[in-house]
Design a protein around this motif. Sequence first.
Motif, PDB file in Angstrom:
ATOM      1  N   ASP A 266       0.827  -1.199   0.000  1.00  0.00           N
ATOM      2  CA  ASP A 266       0.000   0.000   0.000  1.00  0.00           C
ATOM      3  C   ASP A 266       0.870   1.261   0.000  1.00  0.00           C
ATOM      4  N   ASN A 267       1.911   1.264   0.854  1.00  0.00           N
ATOM      5  CA  ASN A 267       2.832   2.402   0.875  1.00  0.00           C
ATOM      6  C   ASN A 267       3.528   2.575  -0.470  1.00  0.00           C
TER       7      ASN A 267
ATOM      8  N   GLY B   5       0.820   2.739   9.627  1.00  0.00           N
ATOM      9  CA  GLY B   5       1.067   1.498   8.885  1.00  0.00           C
ATOM     10  C   GLY B   5       2.390   0.837   9.209  1.00  0.00           C
TER      11      GLY B   5
HETATM   12 MG   LIG Z   1       1.034   3.410   5.052  1.00  0.00          MG
END
Ligand SMILES: [Mg+2]
Length: 492
Positions: free
Chosen positions: A389-390, A452
Amino acid sequence: MNRLFAGLYARLALAFATLFFIVGFAFLALTNWSNNRYYQEITQNMNKSLAMYIAQREPLIHNGIVNDRAMKDLGSLVMVVNPIVEVYLIDTQGKILSYAVPKNTLVRTHVATKPIQTLLSSKQPYPITGDDPRALNSDRIFSAFPVTDGSTTAGYLYVILGGQSYQTLTQSIRSSYIVQQSLAGLVALTLFAIASALLIFAALTSPLRKLAKAMNEFQLNELKSPTLKPNEGDEISYLSATFSAMRQRINEQLEKLQETDRLRRELISNVSHDLRTPMSSMQGYLEMLMRPSITAQERKSYIEIAYKHCNRLTQLVIELFELSKLDAGRINPNYENFSLAELLQDVAQKFSLTAKQKNIYIATPESSHLFMVNADIGLIERVLENLIDNALRYTPKGGKIKLSLSQQKNQVEVGIQDTGIGLTEDDLPHIFERYYRGQKPTEYQQQSTGLGLAIVKRILELHNSVISVESQLNRGTCFKFPLPIVQQHKAA
Ligand SMILES: [Mg+2]
Ligand SMILES: Nc1ncnc2c1ncn2[C@@H]1O[C@H](COP(=O)(O)OP(=O)(O)O)[C@@H](O)[C@H]1O
């Protein structure tokens, strides 16, 4: 008790024992000396007129001739009355003219006349000592009186008090009774003093020793800083070493607490800010939706926006909840064997739509190797989701993400590499901290919670794994972490 003879106690005991012995012997010597002086003073004082009486009995020198017979009589008389007395006749220069002691026992021909004059002038307190004709280097107390020949002083009658025979006597006494008694007494006293001092010290230092032991254990176990080994230094050095270790530790913890406190404040302001923004805009759009005059078009777009904010809120709440559970240690990994290669494929699949929208190519490992690992599949999936996702989020359109698996000994290393915006040197050490969101261009800031990577790090810590990161600003970032491989059965 094994440390009783080491350290502080031993030092104190040794110091005091030495001190007692020194003081004891000094005391003994002093007593001996003052006893002698006292005896001498008394004897000389009592016998001060003895020479006068003897000299006046009959003329000892007549017309310059010594009356030897009279001297001999005197000698035997005096010896009978007081055997410690020895009588000499000397001239004014100190030369011995006649004497009443056994022959051949004299070692001097002259005696000093100065002490005689001092005695006669009675200027000095007793005892006054003079030469002993029968010994070369010993001073004796004496009595003296001038002997006249007609009207002139022809010499002195010199009477040694406590002469040779007395000396022999006292020496034998000294080597026998009293001195031995007092020596024994002194030794006994010293031993008693030492023994009681040892007991007192043991009692006094025992709490200190206990404290030092406890402190040392505390230092070894709690502070994990073995500054001193058990046989080094005494209790006080232990205490001071532990004290400084403790002080250092307290400072560290205080700093940590302050840091946590700062983070918590930040957390509250971040959370309230993060929650408020999506919530108030959601509220705004919902209000607009309630208006009767809106078109179907507007209605659709408002619902979409409200939905997006709702999603973000949900995401934030989920992540916060996850992290707090991880922090509280309330998550116990559910270990099972699974194929990391397959999991990676699945997760990549989940992101394929977003990747397509951003025109980003996700490359997955080609190899047919399964890479079986023993881990909590759900948690590792979270790790991969967060990292991919990052990578998607912080990579501009048209970029590339490369997922890789490589075996290193009995570990598999997972790599997530992107061609994104990268990280600055300043950000790099902090990105795994919760709420840390770096300094990145505004277009990358939305939907960001900063939680995250903190979650990723905690999950990997649970699996005894450590995540590492390499990054170049505007070139790309690569995250890597290892997992242990389990023995693989080809059939699986
Ligand atoms: Mg993230
Ligand atoms: N692949 C990446 N490329 C560039 N920066 C990244 C990458 N992954 C994480 N970062 C930086 O680390 C920060 C923390 O990441 P994370 O904990 O996932 O929070 P969030 O993504 O919600 O901001 C991000 O805000 C970003 O600045």
